[in-house]
Design a protein around this motif. Structure first.
Motif, PDB file in Angstrom:
ATOM      1  N   PHE A 287      -9.588  92.003 -67.265  1.00  0.00           N
ATOM      2  CA  PHE A 287      -8.917  91.994 -68.476  1.00  0.00           C
ATOM      3  C   PHE A 287      -8.866  90.709 -69.238  1.00  0.00           C
ATOM      4  CE2 PHE A 287      -6.713  95.696 -66.527  1.00  0.00           C
ATOM      5  CZ  PHE A 287      -7.695  96.877 -67.157  1.00  0.00           C
ATOM      6  N   PHE A 288      -8.732  89.466 -68.621  1.00  0.00           N
ATOM      7  CA  PHE A 288      -8.585  88.333 -69.306  1.00  0.00           C
ATOM      8  C   PHE A 288     -10.192  88.009 -69.943  1.00  0.00           C
ATOM      9  CE2 PHE A 288      -4.747  87.364 -67.156  1.00  0.00           C
ATOM     10  CZ  PHE A 288      -3.900  87.095 -68.261  1.00  0.00           C
ATOM     11  N   SER A 289     -11.026  88.192 -69.005  1.00  0.00           N
ATOM     12  CA  SER A 289     -12.613  87.826 -69.509  1.00  0.00           C
ATOM     13  C   SER A 289     -13.000  89.000 -70.574  1.00  0.00           C
ATOM     14  CB  SER A 289     -13.387  87.897 -68.263  1.00  0.00           C
ATOM     15  OG  SER A 289     -13.119  87.305 -67.242  1.00  0.00           O
ATOM     16  N   LEU A 290     -12.654  90.251 -70.481  1.00  0.00           N
ATOM     17  CA  LEU A 290     -13.099  91.188 -71.334  1.00  0.00           C
ATOM     18  C   LEU A 290     -12.343  90.579 -72.836  1.00  0.00           C
ATOM     19  CD1 LEU A 290     -12.912  94.343 -69.596  1.00  0.00           C
ATOM     20  CD2 LEU A 290     -14.871  93.581 -70.619  1.00  0.00           C
ATOM     21  N   ALA A 291     -10.950  90.380 -72.561  1.00  0.00           N
ATOM     22  CA  ALA A 291     -10.245  90.109 -73.957  1.00  0.00           C
ATOM     23  C   ALA A 291     -11.055  88.870 -74.935  1.00  0.00           C
ATOM     24  CB  ALA A 291      -8.967  89.674 -73.583  1.00  0.00           C
ATOM     25  N   MET A 292     -11.572  88.027 -74.073  1.00  0.00           N
ATOM     26  CA  MET A 292     -12.262  86.885 -74.778  1.00  0.00           C
ATOM     27  C   MET A 292     -13.573  87.117 -75.241  1.00  0.00           C
ATOM     28  SD  MET A 292      -9.828  83.756 -73.268  1.00  0.00           S
ATOM     29  CE  MET A 292      -9.638  84.193 -71.712  1.00  0.00           C
ATOM     30  N   GLU A 293     -14.205  88.355 -75.126  1.00  0.00           N
ATOM     31  CA  GLU A 293     -15.210  88.462 -75.579  1.00  0.00           C
ATOM     32  C   GLU A 293     -15.360  89.667 -76.826  1.00  0.00           C
ATOM     33  OE1 GLU A 293     -18.046  90.091 -72.833  1.00  0.00           O
ATOM     34  OE2 GLU A 293     -18.067  88.291 -71.537  1.00  0.00           O
ATOM     35  N   ARG A 294     -16.225  89.541 -77.598  1.00  0.00           N
ATOM     36  CA  ARG A 294     -16.056  90.440 -78.777  1.00  0.00           C
ATOM     37  C   ARG A 294     -15.981  92.045 -78.489  1.00  0.00           C
ATOM     38  NH1 ARG A 294     -20.239  90.434 -84.283  1.00  0.00           N
ATOM     39  NH2 ARG A 294     -18.980  91.882 -85.297  1.00  0.00           N
ATOM     40  N   GLN A 295     -16.932  92.390 -78.043  1.00  0.00           N
ATOM     41  CA  GLN A 295     -16.700  93.902 -77.585  1.00  0.00           C
ATOM     42  C   GLN A 295     -15.789  94.332 -76.583  1.00  0.00           C
ATOM     43  OE1 GLN A 295     -18.065  96.336 -79.237  1.00  0.00           O
ATOM     44  NE2 GLN A 295     -19.376  95.124 -80.789  1.00  0.00           N
ATOM     45  N   VAL A 299     -12.289  96.791 -75.600  1.00  0.00           N
ATOM     46  CA  VAL A 299     -11.780  97.747 -74.353  1.00  0.00           C
ATOM     47  C   VAL A 299     -10.694  97.743 -73.973  1.00  0.00           C
ATOM     48  CG1 VAL A 299     -12.323  98.115 -71.990  1.00  0.00           C
ATOM     49  CG2 VAL A 299     -14.307  97.530 -73.674  1.00  0.00           C
ATOM     50  N   VAL A 300     -10.037  96.144 -74.155  1.00  0.00           N
ATOM     51  CA  VAL A 300      -8.805  95.806 -73.668  1.00  0.00           C
ATOM     52  C   VAL A 300      -7.853  96.527 -74.569  1.00  0.00           C
ATOM     53  CG1 VAL A 300      -7.088  94.166 -72.855  1.00  0.00           C
ATOM     54  CG2 VAL A 300      -9.505  93.885 -72.318  1.00  0.00           C
ATOM     55  N   GLU A 301      -7.954  96.475 -75.951  1.00  0.00           N
ATOM     56  CA  GLU A 301      -6.984  96.896 -76.687  1.00  0.00           C
ATOM     57  C   GLU A 301      -6.945  98.452 -76.499  1.00  0.00           C
ATOM     58  OE1 GLU A 301      -7.775  95.817 -81.003  1.00  0.00           O
ATOM     59  OE2 GLU A 301      -8.096  93.681 -80.308  1.00  0.00           O
ATOM     60  N   LYS A 302      -8.096  99.320 -76.258  1.00  0.00           N
ATOM     61  CA  LYS A 302      -7.957 100.441 -76.058  1.00  0.00           C
ATOM     62  C   LYS A 302      -7.070 100.973 -74.759  1.00  0.00           C
ATOM     63  CE  LYS A 302     -11.633 102.134 -79.085  1.00  0.00           C
ATOM     64  NZ  LYS A 302     -11.676 101.116 -79.943  1.00  0.00           N
ATOM     65  N   CYS A 303      -7.276 100.144 -73.992  1.00  0.00           N
ATOM     66  CA  CYS A 303      -6.475 100.323 -72.504  1.00  0.00           C
ATOM     67  C   CYS A 303      -4.839 100.042 -73.034  1.00  0.00           C
ATOM     68  CB  CYS A 303      -7.034  99.297 -71.675  1.00  0.00           C
ATOM     69  SG  CYS A 303      -8.562  99.618 -70.622  1.00  0.00           S
ATOM     70  N   THR A 329      -5.237  81.486 -78.571  1.00  0.00           N
ATOM     71  CA  THR A 329      -5.986  80.611 -79.644  1.00  0.00           C
ATOM     72  C   THR A 329      -7.507  80.698 -79.374  1.00  0.00           C
ATOM     73  OG1 THR A 329      -6.091  78.909 -77.690  1.00  0.00           O
ATOM     74  CG2 THR A 329      -4.416  78.461 -79.404  1.00  0.00           C
ATOM     75  N   ASP A 330      -7.739  82.003 -78.562  1.00  0.00           N
ATOM     76  CA  ASP A 330      -9.132  82.361 -78.448  1.00  0.00           C
ATOM     77  C   ASP A 330      -9.734  83.278 -79.668  1.00  0.00           C
ATOM     78  OD1 ASP A 330     -11.628  82.817 -76.638  1.00  0.00           O
ATOM     79  OD2 ASP A 330     -11.265  84.903 -77.385  1.00  0.00           O
ATOM     80  N   LYS A 331     -10.758  83.021 -80.271  1.00  0.00           N
ATOM     81  CA  LYS A 331     -11.489  83.634 -81.154  1.00  0.00           C
ATOM     82  C   LYS A 331     -11.085  85.293 -81.328  1.00  0.00           C
ATOM     83  CE  LYS A 331     -15.624  84.348 -83.877  1.00  0.00           C
ATOM     84  NZ  LYS A 331     -17.226  83.857 -83.874  1.00  0.00           N
ATOM     85  N   PHE A 332     -11.365  85.801 -80.061  1.00  0.00           N
ATOM     86  CA  PHE A 332     -11.134  87.315 -79.771  1.00  0.00           C
ATOM     87  C   PHE A 332     -10.015  87.658 -79.163  1.00  0.00           C
ATOM     88  CE2 PHE A 332     -15.966  86.624 -79.883  1.00  0.00           C
ATOM     89  CZ  PHE A 332     -16.153  86.895 -80.962  1.00  0.00           C
ATOM     90  N   GLY A 333      -9.366  86.665 -78.167  1.00  0.00           N
ATOM     91  CA  GLY A 333      -8.352  86.882 -77.312  1.00  0.00           C
ATOM     92  C   GLY A 333      -7.281  87.117 -78.231  1.00  0.00           C
ATOM     93  N   ASN A 334      -7.030  86.355 -79.363  1.00  0.00           N
ATOM     94  CA  ASN A 334      -5.600  86.240 -80.349  1.00  0.00           C
ATOM     95  C   ASN A 334      -5.561  87.786 -80.752  1.00  0.00           C
ATOM     96  OD1 ASN A 334      -6.035  86.103 -83.369  1.00  0.00           O
ATOM     97  ND2 ASN A 334      -7.716  85.614 -82.471  1.00  0.00           N
ATOM     98  N   PHE A 335      -6.472  88.672 -80.824  1.00  0.00           N
ATOM     99  CA  PHE A 335      -6.134  89.925 -81.497  1.00  0.00           C
ATOM    100  C   PHE A 335      -5.789  90.674 -80.395  1.00  0.00           C
ATOM    101  CE2 PHE A 335      -9.550  88.425 -84.133  1.00  0.00           C
ATOM    102  CZ  PHE A 335      -8.941  88.522 -85.628  1.00  0.00           C
ATOM    103  N   VAL A 336      -6.088  90.464 -79.159  1.00  0.00           N
ATOM    104  CA  VAL A 336      -5.632  91.523 -77.977  1.00  0.00           C
ATOM    105  C   VAL A 336      -4.125  90.904 -77.748  1.00  0.00           C
ATOM    106  CG1 VAL A 336      -5.930  91.781 -75.679  1.00  0.00           C
ATOM    107  CG2 VAL A 336      -7.832  91.507 -76.771  1.00  0.00           C
ATOM    108  N   VAL A 337      -3.864  89.782 -77.937  1.00  0.00           N
ATOM    109  CA  VAL A 337      -2.359  89.284 -77.850  1.00  0.00           C
ATOM    110  C   VAL A 337      -1.349  90.014 -78.794  1.00  0.00           C
ATOM    111  CG1 VAL A 337      -0.767  87.416 -78.141  1.00  0.00           C
ATOM    112  CG2 VAL A 337      -3.020  87.111 -76.717  1.00  0.00           C
TER     113      VAL A 337
END
Length: 398
Positions: A287-295, A299-303, A329-337
């Motif tokens: 989940f951490f690895s996925l969260a910091m990738e664009r697509q 996936v994590v947000e839908k989970c 502070t990650d480009k994509f991860g911050n949206f997951v947070v």
């Protein structure tokens, strides 16, 4: 595709009566067996078209650079070789006129009008004509694929469905034989849904099975993953469960695939308890690895938004403070947070939300710049006040 707007029509190709008369003249060469659900496919034998008129590549595939063909400009298809019989030449001319109407942008409406005029014929005559049209369009694989992969040709084929059981049968056979090629073409893929909706349960099962067998192949292709997501909406019964199971078992690598990730995301939104739980289980540890990738972040947000996967994500986030902070502070991860914080508030998970915010508090100074600013603003404006509220004696929040 060029649009000639019908400026260079083939002789008589606008004369619907000419086509209908030509089909009628061939009536003596065909005999639909009305005692069966579907006519004998060999009754109207146009196999000679494939061996004579279409052995060579069509003109639009072999023409010199700059030359035009019926597919693009409405010019006549190449003349029938002189050594063929008059009957074969007549079939070839009829097919050429049909292809011209069905694939030219300016003549698509003419084909619709042609079918409307055909519907005014007596039932037996109408069925006979439709069967002949289906035979001409589907006997030769190259002809069928030429139509199916053409923007207007695919639309023309779709409107032929549900007009006649015999025609549906011919189109179904062509679709099932060329299934994978159709599913991976941006125009042709729509034929699969049209076929599923038109045929009986037995034939639907054939298309369901093909979808299941090609699931992973389709998921890894740009057009294929879109077609799979769309066709899956039509699938019912055991093959729906099998496809769910297939995607769940392969969710770990599909989620990281540039196209397979869209399939995983789509399946997570369908809220199938068993499949969603299985997908989340397969993704555990990623989940951490996925969260910091664009697509992967989608996936994590839908989970997180799923009642059947949320806890597996939060448990992983809860167990690694360092990565939880780094995500902010990650480009994509911050949206997951932000998504995780909002979901916990929405589901009134107050103690856990307070715990996650406290993990971030020592790092607020770092979050004031860069990608962490939006998360910090969310915490300050929407979260802190809410988690600090205490219920009064009546259970209401102060």
């Amino acid at each position: 595709m060029a649009d000639d707007n019908g400026e260079n029509p083939m002789p008589n190709d606008r004369d619907y009566n000419h086509l209908l008369t030509a089909f009628a003249n061939l009536n003596g060469n065909s005999n639909i067996n009305t005692n069966n659900n579907y006519p004998n496919l060999n009754v109207y034998n146009v196999s000679h078209i494939s061996t004579a008129s279409f052995n060579a590549s069509p003109a639009w595939m072999t023409q010199p650079a700059g030359a035009s063909s019926s597919r693009y400009s409405g010019q006549p298809f190449p003349p029938t070789p002189s050594f063929v019989s008059p009957g074969v030449e007549k079939d070839h001319n009829l097919l050429s006129r049909l292809l011209d109407m069905m694939t030219c942008a300016g003549r698509f409406t003419e084909f619709q009008k042609f079918l409307q005029d055909l519907d005014t014929n007596p039932t037996a005559e109408r069925e006979s004509h439709l069967f002949k049209i289906g035979s001409l369009l589907t006997t030769n694989k190259r002809t069928f694929l030429h139509l199916a992969t053409n923007q207007y040709g695919s639309q023309s084929l779709r409107i032929l469905f549900r007009r006649s059981p015999s025609l549906d049968h011919l189109l179904f056979r062509a679709v099932s034989i060329n299934f994978f090629l159709l599913m991976t073409d941006k125009y042709a893929r729509g034929l699969i849904i049209s076929a599923i909706r038109a045929v009986d349960k037995t034939k639907k099962e054939v298309l369901y099975k093909l979808t299941y067998e090609y699931t992973l192949h389709l998921a890894r292709l740009e057009t294929g993953c879109l077609a799979l997501n769309n066709v899956f909406q039509e699938i019912r019964g055991k093959y729906r469960d099998l496809i769910f199971e297939c995607v769940a078992k392969n969710a770990e690598w599909l989620a990281f695939d540039p196209y397979g990730t869209h399939v995983v995301q789509n399946f997570l939104t369908l809220q199938n308890p068993d499949a969603t739980t299985a997908i989340a289980e397969r993704l555990r540890g990623n989940f951490f690895s996925l969260a910091m990738e664009r697509q992967g972040s989608y996936v994590v947000e839908k989970c997180l938004k799923s009642d059947f996967a949320r806890w597996k994500v939060l448990e992983e986030f809860r167990g690694n403070d360092k990565e939880w902070v780094r995500m902010t502070t990650d480009k994509f991860g911050n949206f997951v947070v932000q998504c995780a914080l909002r979901v916990m508030k929405e589901k009134e998970m107050r103690p856990m939300l307070r715990e996650f915010v406290e993990k971030l508090r020592p790092h607020f100074w770092r979050m004031e710049i860069g990608h962490g600013r939006n998360t910090l603003r969310l915490i300050q404006e929407e979260i802190v006040g809410w988690i600090n509220q205490l219920p009064d004696k009546f259970g209401y929040m102060n």
